[in-house]
Design an enzyme around this catalytic site. Structure first.
Site, PDB file in Angstrom:
ATOM      1  N   SER A 100       0.847  -1.189   0.000  1.00 62.86           N
ATOM      2  CA  SER A 100       0.000   0.000   0.000  1.00 62.86           C
ATOM      3  C   SER A 100       0.885   1.243   0.000  1.00 62.86           C
ATOM      4  CB  SER A 100      -0.884  -0.001   1.258  1.00 62.86           C
ATOM      5  OG  SER A 100      -1.508   1.248   1.435  1.00 62.86           O
ATOM      6  N   TYR A 159      -2.049  -0.617  10.565  1.00 61.70           N
ATOM      7  CA  TYR A 159      -2.076  -0.854   9.112  1.00 61.70           C
ATOM      8  C   TYR A 159      -0.768  -0.392   8.468  1.00 61.70           C
ATOM      9  CZ  TYR A 159      -3.874  -1.074   4.321  1.00 61.70           C
ATOM     10  OH  TYR A 159      -4.063  -1.384   2.988  1.00 61.70           O
TER      11      TYR A 159
END
Ligand SMILES: NC(=O)c1ccc[n+]([C@@H]2O[C@H](COP(=O)([O-])OP(=O)(O)OC[C@H]3O[C@@H](n4cnc5c(N)ncnc54)[C@H](OP(=O)(O)O)[C@@H]3O)[C@@H](O)[C@H]2O)c1
Length: 256
Positions: free
Chosen positions: A142, A155
């Protein structure tokens, strides 16, 4: 003939979103697909959809945190489809916890799935790839891997660890015939981003994102970050003084 013709592709997190989209796309380009996730019904439905389009797919239910279950799934794919040519380590979950409310068990779950789940997936395929002298490992990381973001401690940590892990793996596998592609997507319309009210800059349609991911793997890119606008902003932020970065990002949370 395409890059994908007759390749065996194992995809984790194949039951929805990016994993499902990539499965359908590479199946349409001639690949045989090993589908892995926890939701059996969705996987079976997807396998049926792929078979109905004259490609081959095998569905195996497993939690990526369970190394033995992932290995058993990979063995099934090898037995029913042939040696695995490409692994797409995509399974992942999102979070939106302020640091004060982030329970250690929740952080462990996020890191367990997003990072250690990928380690389990690589372990299930890489010895055989090295033995055959060919293969590709692709990670869906990501843009959140590059720097910390608000309400995303677990995350961001999981994705930063994932990207570093795959970079090290790539160096270790130099000259073995097995290569690595690390994909860093921005915001994509999937279940993971659905229902968020916070503004998500350059939010992409799933189909567009899938095509970019498939092209990056096909071209053998070592890393690929997109959309370019957000990737450029994120890269520029890495050169920013820390206090300026904190001030800007604190005012622009992407999560409620
Ligand atoms: N959407 C975005 O904006 C975006 C941006 C950057 C990166 N990503 C990354 O892209 C990947 C896919 O996300 P998505 O957006 O497509 O979300 P999604 O639709 O929620 O898909 C997540 C997939 O991961 C699987 N999964 C979750 N936990 C698992 C576990 N313990 N074991 C096995 N499979 C598991 C889910 O299947 P089951 O629930 O059936 O197990 C599902 O197939 C994630 O790694 C995410 O971090 C997404």
């Amino acid at each position: 003939m395409t890059y994908w013709t007759n390749k065996v592709v194992m995809i984790t997190g194949a039951s929805s979103g990016i994993g499902k989209g990539v499965a359908l796309e590479v199946a349409a380009r001639g690949a045989r697909i090993g589908l892995l996730a926890r939701r059996e019904e969705l996987l079976k439905e997807l396998a049926g959809e792929i078979e109905a389009r004259n490609s081959k797919a095998v569905a195996a239910t497993a939690d990526v945190r369970d190394a033995q279950a992932v290995r058993a799934a990979a063995d099934r794919f090898r037995n029913e489809l042939g040696p695995i040519d490409v692994l797409i380590a995509n399974a992942g979950i999102g979070t939106s916890d302020h640091a004060v409310e982030l329970a250690p068990e929740h952080a462990a779950k996020v890191i367990g799935i997003n990072m250690l789940g990928a380690v389990n997936s690589v372990a299930a395929v890489v010895p055989e790839m090295v033995e055959r002298g060919q293969g590709r490992l692709a990670a869906i990381s990501s843009l959140a891997a590059y720097r910390g973001l608000p309400k995303s401690a677990a995350y961001c940590a999981s994705k930063a660890a994932l990207s570093s892990y795959f970079e090290s793996v790539r160096i270790d596998l130099r000259n073995t015939g097995v290569d690595v592609t690390i994909v860093h997507p921005g915001f994509i319309k999937t279940a993971l981003t659905a229902g968020r009210e916070a503004k998500m800059p350059y939010l992409m349609e799933l189909d567009d994102a899938v095509k970019k991911i498939v092209a990056a793997i096909e071209k053998g890119k070592k890393t690929y970050a997109f959309p370019w606008q957000l990737a450029t902003i994120v890269r520029a932020s890495m050169l920013m003084p820390t206090s300026l970065y904190d001030w800007i990002v604190h005012r622009n949370s992407f999560r409620e």
